[in-house]
Design a protein around this motif. Sequence first.
Motif, PDB file in Angstrom:
ATOM      1  N   PHE A 168      37.304  37.323  46.131  1.00 34.41           N
ATOM      2  CA  PHE A 168      37.765  37.762  44.810  1.00 34.41           C
ATOM      3  C   PHE A 168      36.583  37.954  43.852  1.00 34.41           C
ATOM      4  N   GLN A 169      35.642  37.007  43.908  1.00 38.19           N
ATOM      5  CA  GLN A 169      34.473  37.098  43.039  1.00 38.19           C
ATOM      6  C   GLN A 169      33.682  38.375  43.324  1.00 38.19           C
ATOM      7  N   PHE A 170      33.519  38.641  44.628  1.00 43.67           N
ATOM      8  CA  PHE A 170      32.735  39.811  45.036  1.00 43.67           C
ATOM      9  C   PHE A 170      33.411  41.101  44.563  1.00 43.67           C
ATOM     10  N   ILE A 171      34.726  41.201  44.823  1.00 42.44           N
ATOM     11  CA  ILE A 171      35.452  42.422  44.427  1.00 42.44           C
ATOM     12  C   ILE A 171      35.411  42.578  42.907  1.00 42.44           C
ATOM     13  N   GLY A 172      35.640  41.467  42.198  1.00 44.31           N
ATOM     14  CA  GLY A 172      35.634  41.503  40.730  1.00 44.31           C
ATOM     15  C   GLY A 172      34.293  41.949  40.181  1.00 44.31           C
ATOM     16  N   ASP A 173      33.214  41.370  40.716  1.00 42.52           N
ATOM     17  CA  ASP A 173      31.875  41.738  40.247  1.00 42.52           C
ATOM     18  C   ASP A 173      31.592  43.202  40.510  1.00 42.52           C
ATOM     19  N   TYR A 174      32.018  43.660  41.703  1.00 44.14           N
ATOM     20  CA  TYR A 174      31.757  45.042  42.087  1.00 44.14           C
ATOM     21  C   TYR A 174      32.459  46.011  41.121  1.00 44.14           C
ATOM     22  N   ILE A 175      33.742  45.739  40.847  1.00 43.81           N
ATOM     23  CA  ILE A 175      34.500  46.637  39.961  1.00 43.81           C
ATOM     24  C   ILE A 175      33.918  46.597  38.548  1.00 43.81           C
ATOM     25  N   THR A 176      33.596  45.389  38.055  1.00 45.77           N
ATOM     26  CA  THR A 176      33.015  45.252  36.715  1.00 45.77           C
ATOM     27  C   THR A 176      31.768  46.111  36.588  1.00 45.77           C
ATOM     28  N   LYS A 177      30.914  46.014  37.618  1.00 43.13           N
ATOM     29  CA  LYS A 177      29.662  46.750  37.586  1.00 43.13           C
ATOM     30  C   LYS A 177      29.898  48.263  37.602  1.00 43.13           C
ATOM     31  N   LYS A 178      30.840  48.678  38.446  1.00 43.98           N
ATOM     32  CA  LYS A 178      31.179  50.106  38.558  1.00 43.98           C
ATOM     33  C   LYS A 178      31.693  50.663  37.229  1.00 43.98           C
ATOM     34  N   LEU A 179      32.483  49.843  36.520  1.00 43.64           N
ATOM     35  CA  LEU A 179      33.130  50.319  35.306  1.00 43.64           C
ATOM     36  C   LEU A 179      32.187  50.391  34.124  1.00 43.64           C
ATOM     37  N   ASP A 180      31.148  49.561  34.166  1.00 45.55           N
ATOM     38  CA  ASP A 180      30.317  49.425  32.975  1.00 45.55           C
ATOM     39  C   ASP A 180      29.311  50.555  32.866  1.00 45.55           C
ATOM     40  N   LYS A 181      29.548  51.470  31.897  1.00 45.30           N
ATOM     41  CA  LYS A 181      28.650  52.624  31.732  1.00 45.30           C
ATOM     42  C   LYS A 181      27.743  52.425  30.525  1.00 45.30           C
ATOM     43  N   ARG A 182      27.690  51.190  30.007  1.00 40.91           N
ATOM     44  CA  ARG A 182      26.896  50.975  28.791  1.00 40.91           C
ATOM     45  C   ARG A 182      25.417  50.953  29.104  1.00 40.91           C
ATOM     46  N   TYR A 187      26.961  60.026  30.329  1.00 38.31           N
ATOM     47  CA  TYR A 187      27.577  59.003  29.485  1.00 38.31           C
ATOM     48  C   TYR A 187      26.694  58.790  28.262  1.00 38.31           C
ATOM     49  N   PRO A 188      27.289  58.361  27.132  1.00 40.45           N
ATOM     50  CA  PRO A 188      26.490  58.173  25.912  1.00 40.45           C
ATOM     51  C   PRO A 188      25.220  57.348  26.136  1.00 40.45           C
ATOM     52  N   SER A 189      25.315  56.333  27.026  1.00 40.52           N
ATOM     53  CA  SER A 189      24.145  55.470  27.224  1.00 40.52           C
ATOM     54  C   SER A 189      22.973  56.233  27.838  1.00 40.52           C
ATOM     55  N   GLN A 190      23.253  57.405  28.408  1.00 37.85           N
ATOM     56  CA  GLN A 190      22.174  58.178  29.027  1.00 37.85           C
ATOM     57  C   GLN A 190      21.569  59.190  28.056  1.00 37.85           C
ATOM     58  N   LEU A 191      22.054  59.186  26.802  1.00 36.07           N
ATOM     59  CA  LEU A 191      21.592  60.180  25.834  1.00 36.07           C
ATOM     60  C   LEU A 191      20.653  59.561  24.806  1.00 36.07           C
ATOM     61  N   SER A 192      19.819  60.401  24.201  1.00 40.20           N
ATOM     62  CA  SER A 192      18.976  59.951  23.095  1.00 40.20           C
ATOM     63  C   SER A 192      19.820  59.924  21.824  1.00 40.20           C
ATOM     64  N   GLY A 193      19.275  59.308  20.789  1.00 43.18           N
ATOM     65  CA  GLY A 193      20.008  59.203  19.524  1.00 43.18           C
ATOM     66  C   GLY A 193      20.447  60.556  18.985  1.00 43.18           C
ATOM     67  N   GLY A 194      19.533  61.513  19.038  1.00 37.51           N
ATOM     68  CA  GLY A 194      19.847  62.840  18.528  1.00 37.51           C
ATOM     69  C   GLY A 194      20.968  63.500  19.321  1.00 37.51           C
ATOM     70  N   GLN A 195      20.910  63.321  20.650  1.00 44.36           N
ATOM     71  CA  GLN A 195      21.957  63.903  21.495  1.00 44.36           C
ATOM     72  C   GLN A 195      23.300  63.243  21.223  1.00 44.36           C
ATOM     73  N   LYS A 196      23.264  61.910  20.993  1.00 45.00           N
ATOM     74  CA  LYS A 196      24.514  61.197  20.679  1.00 45.00           C
ATOM     75  C   LYS A 196      25.127  61.759  19.403  1.00 45.00           C
ATOM     76  N   GLN A 197      24.274  62.009  18.395  1.00 42.42           N
ATOM     77  CA  GLN A 197      24.825  62.532  17.142  1.00 42.42           C
ATOM     78  C   GLN A 197      25.362  63.950  17.341  1.00 42.42           C
ATOM     79  N   ARG A 198      24.761  64.698  18.245  1.00 45.39           N
ATOM     80  CA  ARG A 198      25.293  66.032  18.552  1.00 45.39           C
ATOM     81  C   ARG A 198      26.691  65.916  19.152  1.00 45.39           C
ATOM     82  N   VAL A 199      26.878  64.930  20.028  1.00 48.69           N
ATOM     83  CA  VAL A 199      28.216  64.696  20.579  1.00 48.69           C
ATOM     84  C   VAL A 199      29.164  64.327  19.428  1.00 48.69           C
ATOM     85  N   GLY A 200      28.675  63.462  18.524  1.00 45.97           N
ATOM     86  CA  GLY A 200      29.478  63.061  17.371  1.00 45.97           C
ATOM     87  C   GLY A 200      29.887  64.269  16.538  1.00 45.97           C
ATOM     88  N   ILE A 201      28.964  65.188  16.355  1.00 52.58           N
ATOM     89  CA  ILE A 201      29.262  66.383  15.557  1.00 52.58           C
ATOM     90  C   ILE A 201      30.273  67.273  16.289  1.00 52.58           C
TER      91      ILE A 201
END
Lengths: 221, 342
Positions: A207-221, B137-151
Motif C-alpha cells: 500500500f505504501q509503495f502504490i500510494g507513494d507512486y501515485i502521489t509522485k505521479k500526480l504532483d506536477k508542482r 505544466y506551470p512549474s515548467q514555465l518562467s515567470g513571464g510565461q506564467k503571466q502570459r498564461v494568466g493573460i
Amino acid sequence: MGDFFSNLDTQDLIEATYETFYMTIVSLAGTLILGIMLGLLLYMTDKDGIWQNKYLNLITAAVVNVFRAIPFIILILLLFPFTNLLVGTLRGPTAALPALIIASAPFYGRLVEIALKEVDKGVIEAAKSMGAKTRTIIFKVLLPESMPALVSGLTVTAIALIGYTAMAGAIGAGGLGNYAYYFGFQRRDWDIVLVSTVLIVIIVFLFQFIGDYITKKLDKR
Amino acid sequence: MISIEGLSKIFTSDKKKITAVDDLTLSINEGEIFGVIGYSGAGKSTFVRLLNRLEEPTGGRVVMGEKEITTLNSKALRLTRQDIGMIFQHFNLLWSRTVEDNIAFPLEIAGISKTKRKEKVQNLINLVGLSGREKAYPSQLSGGQKQRVGIARALANDPKVLLCDEATSALDPETTNSILDLLVDINEKLGLTIILITHEMHVIRKICNRVAVMESGKIVEQGDVLDVFSKPKQLVTKKFVEQVMGTNDEDDSMDYLLQTYEEGKIVRLHFVGEITNQALISQLAKQFEIEINILQGKIAQTQAGAYGTLIVQLEGNEEEINKATSFIQDETSVEMEGFGNG
C-alpha cells in the motif's frame, strides 16, 4: 524447516489474506468518501471559508474529535448494536466494515482538511474571478489541486486501517489478524503468527509503495 | 465606461476598523489603460477587488457599461465576472493543469463546448506567444510565461475589462517590459479597457493613458500620465515620478555646469509629450552653425510621447546661437530656459 511450517494450511492463509484485503479496500473506499465529505465540511465552514459557519464547523470538529479519541477496540464494542442492525451479524469481515469506516473517516477527514488548507488561496480567488460556482471550485480547483496530499493522506490512513483489521480480527472479524490470533497465538503455533505477520507487513509495504507512486505521479508542482 | 462613486471598504478585525478604500470616486473611459499607483497598504489591491466584488464593498457604487455591479445578485455577479478578466501578481494558475487546460478553465466555467474550447485556446496561445508550450505544466514555465498564461486565461471569455493586480511586480525588468508590450498589444487589438494596479511608476509611464495616485484609501491625484509626470502636485506623486526620472537635483549642479562650461550658452530643454520634436538636437545641428554638447538629461517615453529634460551647451557665434534658441522657442513645442554665459 518443513517441520516448522507444519501447522500452516495454505487454504486458510489465502482465505485470511483475501479477507484482510477485502476489509482494507472496502473500508478504505468508505473512508475516502466520508473523509472527503468531513474534510470539505471542516474546510468550507471554517473562518473565511465559502460556507463560513461557526456552529456547523464546531459541531463537525467535535464529532471528528470524539470519534478519533475513542480507542478502536472500544469503538467496535460500542458499535455492536449499530453493526448488528446494519449487517445482521457481528462476525466475519463484513461486520467489521462499519467500525473500520467510522474509526478511520474522521482521521482521514482531518488529513483532507489539512490538504485543502494547503491549496493556494490565490487560485481559489482566480476561480471566483472567472465566475466559478462553488461546486466548480470544489471539483475543479480544491480537489485536483490538493490531490497529492489527498492520496498520501489516504496511504497513511490505509496503513492504519490494515492495523485496525488485525485488531478487528482478534474479536472475530476474520483476516490475517484473526488467523494469527486464534490459530497461531492461542494454539501456540508460532509459525502461523510469523507467516501472518510477514504477510501483513508485505501488504503494508504494498500500500505504501502504490500510494507513494501515485502521489509522485500526480504532483506536477 | 466604468464609473465608481463613493466606493468604500472598511475591514473590521479584532473590533478595530480599518478603512482600506475611502469614499472613492473615479471614472474610467472605455478602451483606455488606466493605472492606479500607490505604496503597499494604500488600498489599491482592495480597490481592484471591489470592482468585481471579490471583496464586498461597504458602500458606494460600481457601474460597468450598463451594469451596476454593486447591486447584482450572486448568480448575475457570477455571469458578469465572465466579462471581467483578471490577472494577478502571483499568476494564480492551477499547477495540476497544463497551459492549455489552464486557459480552458474559464471556458469550462462558461459552459463552452469542447471543440470550441480547443479552437479558442489555440488562438489565445498564439495571441500571447506561447505556441509549442501547450502541454507544459506551470512549474515548467518562467515567470513571464506564467503571466502570459494568466493573460490568455483572463481573455478567454472575451471580457470587456481586464483588471491587473500588480501583474508585473513579481517579474524582472525585462520580462516586465515584454508583458507590458503584450498588454498594450491586446488593448489595441481587442479594444479592451485595462485597469492596472501597481507600485512601479515605470509601468504607468510605459503603458497607461491616465493615472490615479492612491494614498490611504483615497485618490490624491489623477489625470493624464504626462500631466501628472510634468506637474506632480502631491508629495507621493513627486516621489513616484522620481522613481523614473531620478531626483530633481539638477538645480544644485546648474552652478557647477555654468562654472565648468564657460563657452557658449547653456540651455535647459523640457520635453513634454514630444512626438514631433524628438530629433530636435540633430535638427539644430543641421540647421545652424553651432556645436551642441549634451551635459545632462533624462528622457523617458510615455504612451503620449517623450517626457524629460536635457541640459545642453550651445557653442558657436552669438548670432547663430540666438537663431537656434529662437527656433526652439518659436518653431517647436519644447520649452526652453536659458542660463548665463549667453
